[in-house]
Design a protein around this motif. Structure first.
Motif, PDB file in Angstrom:
ATOM      1  N   GLU A  70      93.152  40.968   0.029  1.00  0.00           N
ATOM      2  CA  GLU A  70      91.856  41.432  -0.186  1.00  0.00           C
ATOM      3  C   GLU A  70      90.677  40.649   0.827  1.00  0.00           C
ATOM      4  N   GLU A  71      91.103  39.384   0.844  1.00  0.00           N
ATOM      5  CA  GLU A  71      90.120  38.972   1.703  1.00  0.00           C
ATOM      6  C   GLU A  71      90.386  39.271   3.221  1.00  0.00           C
ATOM      7  N   ALA A  72      91.570  39.247   3.580  1.00  0.00           N
ATOM      8  CA  ALA A  72      91.801  39.910   5.165  1.00  0.00           C
ATOM      9  C   ALA A  72      91.383  41.379   5.168  1.00  0.00           C
ATOM     10  N   LEU A  73      91.637  42.213   4.148  1.00  0.00           N
ATOM     11  CA  LEU A  73      90.902  43.515   4.520  1.00  0.00           C
ATOM     12  C   LEU A  73      89.344  43.448   4.494  1.00  0.00           C
ATOM     13  N   ALA A  74      88.897  42.687   3.722  1.00  0.00           N
ATOM     14  CA  ALA A  74      87.458  42.396   3.793  1.00  0.00           C
ATOM     15  C   ALA A  74      87.079  42.241   5.182  1.00  0.00           C
ATOM     16  N   ALA A  75      87.444  41.397   5.983  1.00  0.00           N
ATOM     17  CA  ALA A  75      87.097  40.768   7.130  1.00  0.00           C
ATOM     18  C   ALA A  75      87.441  41.738   8.030  1.00  0.00           C
ATOM     19  N   ILE A  76      88.505  42.381   8.072  1.00  0.00           N
ATOM     20  CA  ILE A  76      88.879  43.627   8.832  1.00  0.00           C
ATOM     21  C   ILE A  76      87.755  44.744   9.004  1.00  0.00           C
ATOM     22  N   ARG A  77      87.475  45.111   7.610  1.00  0.00           N
ATOM     23  CA  ARG A  77      86.448  46.053   7.527  1.00  0.00           C
ATOM     24  C   ARG A  77      85.246  45.814   8.021  1.00  0.00           C
ATOM     25  N   ASP A  78      84.772  44.455   7.942  1.00  0.00           N
ATOM     26  CA  ASP A  78      83.700  44.221   8.579  1.00  0.00           C
ATOM     27  C   ASP A  78      83.727  44.056  10.071  1.00  0.00           C
ATOM     28  N   ALA A  79      84.636  44.061  10.863  1.00  0.00           N
ATOM     29  CA  ALA A  79      84.762  44.098  12.266  1.00  0.00           C
ATOM     30  C   ALA A  79      84.157  45.372  12.956  1.00  0.00           C
ATOM     31  N   GLY A  80      84.341  46.421  12.007  1.00  0.00           N
ATOM     32  CA  GLY A  80      83.814  47.716  12.451  1.00  0.00           C
ATOM     33  C   GLY A  80      84.373  48.291  13.796  1.00  0.00           C
ATOM     34  N   ALA A  81      85.889  48.220  13.593  1.00  0.00           N
ATOM     35  CA  ALA A  81      86.707  48.860  14.857  1.00  0.00           C
ATOM     36  C   ALA A  81      86.852  50.349  14.347  1.00  0.00           C
ATOM     37  N   ASP A  82      87.152  50.994  15.428  1.00  0.00           N
ATOM     38  CA  ASP A  82      87.082  52.324  15.226  1.00  0.00           C
ATOM     39  C   ASP A  82      88.786  52.736  15.369  1.00  0.00           C
ATOM     40  N   MET A  83      89.804  51.898  16.041  1.00  0.00           N
ATOM     41  CA  MET A  83      91.112  51.971  15.851  1.00  0.00           C
ATOM     42  C   MET A  83      91.870  50.455  15.573  1.00  0.00           C
ATOM     43  N   ALA A  84      92.984  50.415  15.075  1.00  0.00           N
ATOM     44  CA  ALA A  84      93.742  49.236  15.058  1.00  0.00           C
ATOM     45  C   ALA A  84      95.023  49.616  15.792  1.00  0.00           C
ATOM     46  N   PHE A  85      95.189  48.358  16.418  1.00  0.00           N
ATOM     47  CA  PHE A  85      96.643  48.121  17.224  1.00  0.00           C
ATOM     48  C   PHE A  85      97.357  47.083  16.841  1.00  0.00           C
ATOM     49  N   VAL A  86      98.421  47.200  16.154  1.00  0.00           N
ATOM     50  CA  VAL A  86      99.243  46.242  15.545  1.00  0.00           C
ATOM     51  C   VAL A  86     100.431  45.993  16.623  1.00  0.00           C
ATOM     52  N   MET A  87     100.407  44.893  17.265  1.00  0.00           N
ATOM     53  CA  MET A  87     101.150  44.571  18.343  1.00  0.00           C
ATOM     54  C   MET A  87     101.848  43.202  18.211  1.00  0.00           C
ATOM     55  N   GLY A  88     102.991  43.148  17.389  1.00  0.00           N
ATOM     56  CA  GLY A  88     103.516  41.952  17.203  1.00  0.00           C
ATOM     57  C   GLY A  88     103.238  41.192  15.957  1.00  0.00           C
TER      58      GLY A  88
END
Length: 304
Positions: A70-88
């Motif tokens: 949950e804490e990771a999801l909150a930080a990711i949400r706050d980053a304000g990105a349009d898309m996510a790239f999961v690379m490695g």
């Protein structure tokens, strides 16, 4: 053209290639880099610390050990990105994570999907003697490497391919694909091509112990294992005088049929290496190894 904001997740060479591609594209910014703390580097044999590059670009860094917490999801949400790239990144993207970017999570798989879905695709490509492979960008969904394909870059697998040389080919393919895919996405395109499930194959997880050499196998099979598990992976190994001896490089030898010996027995030594008998009266010449500084003794039986 409005700037798009990308969230990049990863901690290996693949991530570095993606970071550089996004950073150099004029229509994209990196909203944040989600990566491992260097203290957890042992989780990946090919870990790359992207902290210095991110700081040079003024890119926020989010250190997590699990993107689904949950804490990771909150930080990711706050980053304000349009898309996510999961690379490695070695974890499955859970439903809560994917919900932050509905149908907007791109992954990279080092195989010609739908072939070799799953883990350790580079070693398995060599072990399975795949003559042609590809790097694949795909949309991450609830399955494992099952999402629609964004782009693929095909190339041949050489008969003497090593994990290191195949890894390098994948990095080149990824750079090419990202340049053209980022351009297409910046223009509003979202390429999607469904995978043909009837052509799917699966690759199982591998561990360092899977590199244990069975000297009863013919030399060709032993050499294939050595090539498939070498750098950046832990390597093929045997036991020598109570210690692990990692064989990084070896070639086929013509000495197999000329020695009466047991599989795994050292039948010759030189200043540069040693020769080991394999199954079916074949042999290999070891040219690079790790562990014991000196070659094993003549007539020593390895693996015991």
């Amino acid at each position: 053209m409005p700037t798009k904001r990308a969230l990049l997740i990863g901690a290996v060479e693949t991530t570095r290639i993606a970071f550089e591609a996004i950073a150099r594209h004029p229509a994209w910014d990196i909203a944040a880099l989600v990566t491992l703390d260097p203290a957890l580097a042992a989780r990946h044999s090919d870990f790359v610390d992207l902290g210095p590059a991110a700081r040079r670009e003024g890119c926020p860094i989010i250190h997590v050990d699990n993107i689904n917490r949950e804490e990771a999801l909150a930080a990711i949400r706050d980053a304000g990105a349009d898309m996510a790239f999961v690379m490695g990144w070695s974890q499955i993207c859970g439903a809560a994570f994917r919900a932050l970017f509905p149908d907007r999570v791109v992954g990279y798989h080092p195989a010609a999907l739908p072939r070799l879905r799953g883990r350790a695709a580079i070693p398995w490509t060599i072990l399975q003697q795949e003559p042609i492979t590809a790097g694949t960008l795909f949309w991450i969904d609830e399955g494992t490497d099952t999402g629609d394909i964004v782009d693929q870059q095909f190339f041949h697998v050489a008969p003497d391919e090593t994990a290191a040389s195949l890894y390098a080919k994948h990095m080149q393919a990824l750079a090419v694909m990202l340049d053209r895919t980022l351009e297409r996405m910046a223009a509003g395109e979202m390429p999607r091509m469904a995978q043909d499930k009837d052509c799917a194959t699966w690759a199982a997880r591998r561990t360092p112990t899977d590199g244990l050499i069975d000297w009863r196998q013919p030399a060709g099979d032993v050499l294939r294992l050595i090539r498939a598990t070498g750098h950046p992976y832990p390597g093929a190994f045997t036991r020598s005088n109570g210690a692990d001896l990692v064989i990084w490089s070896a070639t086929s030898s013509d000495m197999g049929g000329r020695h009466a010996a047991l599989p795994g027995q050292v039948v010759a030594r030189s200043a540069d290496g040693f020769t080991i008998l394999c199954g079916q009266r074949t042999a290999i010449d070891v040219t690079q190894w790790g562990g014991p500084e000196k070659p094993p003794k003549l007539h020593a039986i390895l693996g015991e």
